[in-house]
Design a protein around this motif. Structure first.
Motif, PDB file in Angstrom:
ATOM      1  N   GLY A  12       7.306 -13.431  -1.395  1.00 43.68           N
ATOM      2  CA  GLY A  12       8.638 -12.831  -1.283  1.00 43.68           C
ATOM      3  C   GLY A  12       8.962 -11.894  -2.428  1.00 43.68           C
ATOM      4  O   GLY A  12       9.507 -10.800  -2.225  1.00 43.68           O
ATOM      5  N   VAL A  13       8.620 -12.299  -3.645  1.00 43.80           N
ATOM      6  CA  VAL A  13       8.870 -11.447  -4.805  1.00 43.80           C
ATOM      7  C   VAL A  13       8.038 -10.174  -4.720  1.00 43.80           C
ATOM      8  O   VAL A  13       8.537  -9.071  -4.985  1.00 43.80           O
ATOM      9  N   LEU A  14       6.775 -10.300  -4.340  1.00 45.23           N
ATOM     10  CA  LEU A  14       5.924  -9.105  -4.221  1.00 45.23           C
ATOM     11  C   LEU A  14       6.421  -8.156  -3.136  1.00 45.23           C
ATOM     12  O   LEU A  14       6.398  -6.934  -3.311  1.00 45.23           O
ATOM     13  N   VAL A  15       6.855  -8.701  -2.012  1.00 46.31           N
ATOM     14  CA  VAL A  15       7.382  -7.856  -0.932  1.00 46.31           C
ATOM     15  C   VAL A  15       8.649  -7.149  -1.395  1.00 46.31           C
ATOM     16  O   VAL A  15       8.831  -5.946  -1.163  1.00 46.31           O
ATOM     17  N   LEU A  16       9.526  -7.865  -2.078  1.00 48.53           N
ATOM     18  CA  LEU A  16      10.766  -7.264  -2.555  1.00 48.53           C
ATOM     19  C   LEU A  16      10.487  -6.149  -3.562  1.00 48.53           C
ATOM     20  O   LEU A  16      11.038  -5.047  -3.451  1.00 48.53           O
ATOM     21  N   LEU A  17       9.618  -6.419  -4.528  1.00 47.14           N
ATOM     22  CA  LEU A  17       9.307  -5.403  -5.536  1.00 47.14           C
ATOM     23  C   LEU A  17       8.613  -4.185  -4.933  1.00 47.14           C
ATOM     24  O   LEU A  17       8.954  -3.042  -5.264  1.00 47.14           O
ATOM     25  N   SER A  18       7.648  -4.414  -4.061  1.00 44.13           N
ATOM     26  CA  SER A  18       6.946  -3.274  -3.464  1.00 44.13           C
ATOM     27  C   SER A  18       7.866  -2.491  -2.537  1.00 44.13           C
ATOM     28  O   SER A  18       7.747  -1.256  -2.442  1.00 44.13           O
ATOM     29  N   SER A  19       8.792  -3.151  -1.870  1.00 42.15           N
ATOM     30  CA  SER A  19       9.739  -2.433  -1.026  1.00 42.15           C
ATOM     31  C   SER A  19      10.669  -1.565  -1.872  1.00 42.15           C
ATOM     32  O   SER A  19      10.961  -0.420  -1.500  1.00 42.15           O
ATOM     33  N   LEU A  20      11.122  -2.099  -3.014  1.00 46.20           N
ATOM     34  CA  LEU A  20      11.985  -1.316  -3.887  1.00 46.20           C
ATOM     35  C   LEU A  20      11.247  -0.112  -4.468  1.00 46.20           C
ATOM     36  O   LEU A  20      11.821   0.985  -4.552  1.00 46.20           O
ATOM     37  N   VAL A  21       9.994  -0.300  -4.870  1.00 47.19           N
ATOM     38  CA  VAL A  21       9.220   0.809  -5.415  1.00 47.19           C
ATOM     39  C   VAL A  21       8.973   1.873  -4.347  1.00 47.19           C
ATOM     40  O   VAL A  21       9.135   3.078  -4.593  1.00 47.19           O
ATOM     41  N   ALA A  22       8.587   1.437  -3.153  1.00 45.84           N
ATOM     42  CA  ALA A  22       8.350   2.403  -2.064  1.00 45.84           C
ATOM     43  C   ALA A  22       9.626   3.148  -1.711  1.00 45.84           C
ATOM     44  O   ALA A  22       9.606   4.363  -1.502  1.00 45.84           O
ATOM     45  N   TRP A  23      10.740   2.437  -1.668  1.00 49.83           N
ATOM     46  CA  TRP A  23      12.024   3.079  -1.350  1.00 49.83           C
ATOM     47  C   TRP A  23      12.402   4.080  -2.433  1.00 49.83           C
ATOM     48  O   TRP A  23      12.917   5.168  -2.138  1.00 49.83           O
ATOM     49  N   ALA A  24      12.180   3.726  -3.699  1.00 47.54           N
ATOM     50  CA  ALA A  24      12.566   4.605  -4.792  1.00 47.54           C
ATOM     51  C   ALA A  24      11.698   5.860  -4.849  1.00 47.54           C
ATOM     52  O   ALA A  24      12.180   6.941  -5.219  1.00 47.54           O
TER      53      ALA A  24
ATOM     54  N   ALA B  53      -3.400   4.244   2.595  1.00 41.42           N
ATOM     55  CA  ALA B  53      -2.530   3.073   2.714  1.00 41.42           C
ATOM     56  C   ALA B  53      -3.014   2.130   3.810  1.00 41.42           C
ATOM     57  O   ALA B  53      -2.968   0.899   3.646  1.00 41.42           O
ATOM     58  N   MET B  54      -3.475   2.672   4.917  1.00 43.47           N
ATOM     59  CA  MET B  54      -3.972   1.819   6.004  1.00 43.47           C
ATOM     60  C   MET B  54      -5.209   1.041   5.570  1.00 43.47           C
ATOM     61  O   MET B  54      -5.347  -0.145   5.879  1.00 43.47           O
ATOM     62  N   GLN B  55      -6.108   1.697   4.855  1.00 45.35           N
ATOM     63  CA  GLN B  55      -7.313   1.009   4.392  1.00 45.35           C
ATOM     64  C   GLN B  55      -6.983  -0.053   3.355  1.00 45.35           C
ATOM     65  O   GLN B  55      -7.572  -1.136   3.357  1.00 45.35           O
ATOM     66  N   MET B  56      -6.036   0.238   2.484  1.00 44.92           N
ATOM     67  CA  MET B  56      -5.640  -0.743   1.477  1.00 44.92           C
ATOM     68  C   MET B  56      -4.945  -1.945   2.097  1.00 44.92           C
ATOM     69  O   MET B  56      -5.015  -3.055   1.561  1.00 44.92           O
TER      70      MET B  56
ATOM     71  N   PRO C 104       0.810  -1.227   0.000  1.00 44.96           N
ATOM     72  CA  PRO C 104       0.000   0.000   0.000  1.00 44.96           C
ATOM     73  C   PRO C 104       0.842   1.275   0.000  1.00 44.96           C
ATOM     74  O   PRO C 104       0.463   2.262  -0.626  1.00 44.96           O
ATOM     75  N   VAL C 105       1.969   1.245   0.667  1.00 40.20           N
ATOM     76  CA  VAL C 105       2.840   2.418   0.675  1.00 40.20           C
ATOM     77  C   VAL C 105       3.357   2.686  -0.729  1.00 40.20           C
ATOM     78  O   VAL C 105       3.385   3.834  -1.188  1.00 40.20           O
ATOM     79  N   ALA C 106       3.761   1.627  -1.440  1.00 37.58           N
ATOM     80  CA  ALA C 106       4.253   1.792  -2.806  1.00 37.58           C
ATOM     81  C   ALA C 106       3.154   2.290  -3.738  1.00 37.58           C
ATOM     82  O   ALA C 106       3.391   3.168  -4.578  1.00 37.58           O
ATOM     83  N   ILE C 107       1.958   1.758  -3.592  1.00 40.66           N
ATOM     84  CA  ILE C 107       0.844   2.178  -4.451  1.00 40.66           C
ATOM     85  C   ILE C 107       0.470   3.626  -4.186  1.00 40.66           C
ATOM     86  O   ILE C 107       0.268   4.415  -5.112  1.00 40.66           O
ATOM     87  N   VAL C 108       0.378   3.994  -2.933  1.00 38.70           N
ATOM     88  CA  VAL C 108       0.017   5.374  -2.585  1.00 38.70           C
ATOM     89  C   VAL C 108       1.109   6.336  -3.048  1.00 38.70           C
ATOM     90  O   VAL C 108       0.816   7.419  -3.570  1.00 38.70           O
ATOM     91  N   ALA C 109       2.359   5.957  -2.881  1.00 39.82           N
ATOM     92  CA  ALA C 109       3.451   6.826  -3.320  1.00 39.82           C
ATOM     93  C   ALA C 109       3.449   6.992  -4.830  1.00 39.82           C
ATOM     94  O   ALA C 109       3.754   8.071  -5.341  1.00 39.82           O
ATOM     95  N   ALA C 110       3.083   5.935  -5.558  1.00 36.41           N
ATOM     96  CA  ALA C 110       3.080   6.000  -7.020  1.00 36.41           C
ATOM     97  C   ALA C 110       1.852   6.738  -7.555  1.00 36.41           C
ATOM     98  O   ALA C 110       1.957   7.518  -8.511  1.00 36.41           O
ATOM     99  N   CYS C 111       0.699   6.519  -6.971  1.00 36.28           N
ATOM    100  CA  CYS C 111      -0.555   7.063  -7.525  1.00 36.28           C
ATOM    101  C   CYS C 111      -0.967   8.395  -6.923  1.00 36.28           C
ATOM    102  O   CYS C 111      -1.486   9.254  -7.635  1.00 36.28           O
ATOM    103  N   TRP C 112      -0.774   8.556  -5.647  1.00 35.02           N
ATOM    104  CA  TRP C 112      -1.226   9.766  -4.965  1.00 35.02           C
ATOM    105  C   TRP C 112      -0.054  10.498  -4.333  1.00 35.02           C
ATOM    106  O   TRP C 112      -0.087  10.868  -3.159  1.00 35.02           O
TER     107      TRP C 112
END
Length: 90
Positions: free
Chosen positions: A76-88, A47-50, A27-35
């Motif tokens: 594991g792959v989803l966590v890794l990808l979403s963590s990288l997107v949120a970090w970036a 993010a909390m609701q998602m 949710p953090v990655a999605i919110v950072a990318a979209c909003w």
């Protein structure tokens, strides 16, 4: 314990631990990318609701995957990808 018991135990761990990690990062990655321009308090609430839907989906994935190994790998792959997107993006 039999092999079936270990399989269920592994899926339970994947659902709880992997689901929590995914619900914390995706949710953090999605919110950072979209909003990205939203107010910080609105972004946190979105993010909390998602995260509730993401956690439920991760639990369903852990028990519907073909094997415990694929459940762990998928989460594991989803966590890794979403963590990288949120970090970036943050």
């Amino acid at each position: 314990m039999t092999s079936a018991h270990w399989n269920v135990f592994s899926r339970c761990l994947a659902a709880v631990l992997g689901g929590y990690a995914l619900a914390s990062t995706l949710p953090v990655a999605i919110v950072a990318a979209c909003w990205g321009g939203a107010a910080r308090s609105d972004a946190v609430l979105i993010a909390m609701q998602m995260s509730f839907a993401v956690y439920a989906g991760a639990i369903m994935w852990a028990f519907s995957a073909g094997s415990a190994r694929s459940a762990w790998a998928g989460l594991g792959v989803l966590v890794l990808l979403s963590s990288l997107v949120a970090w970036a993006l943050l």
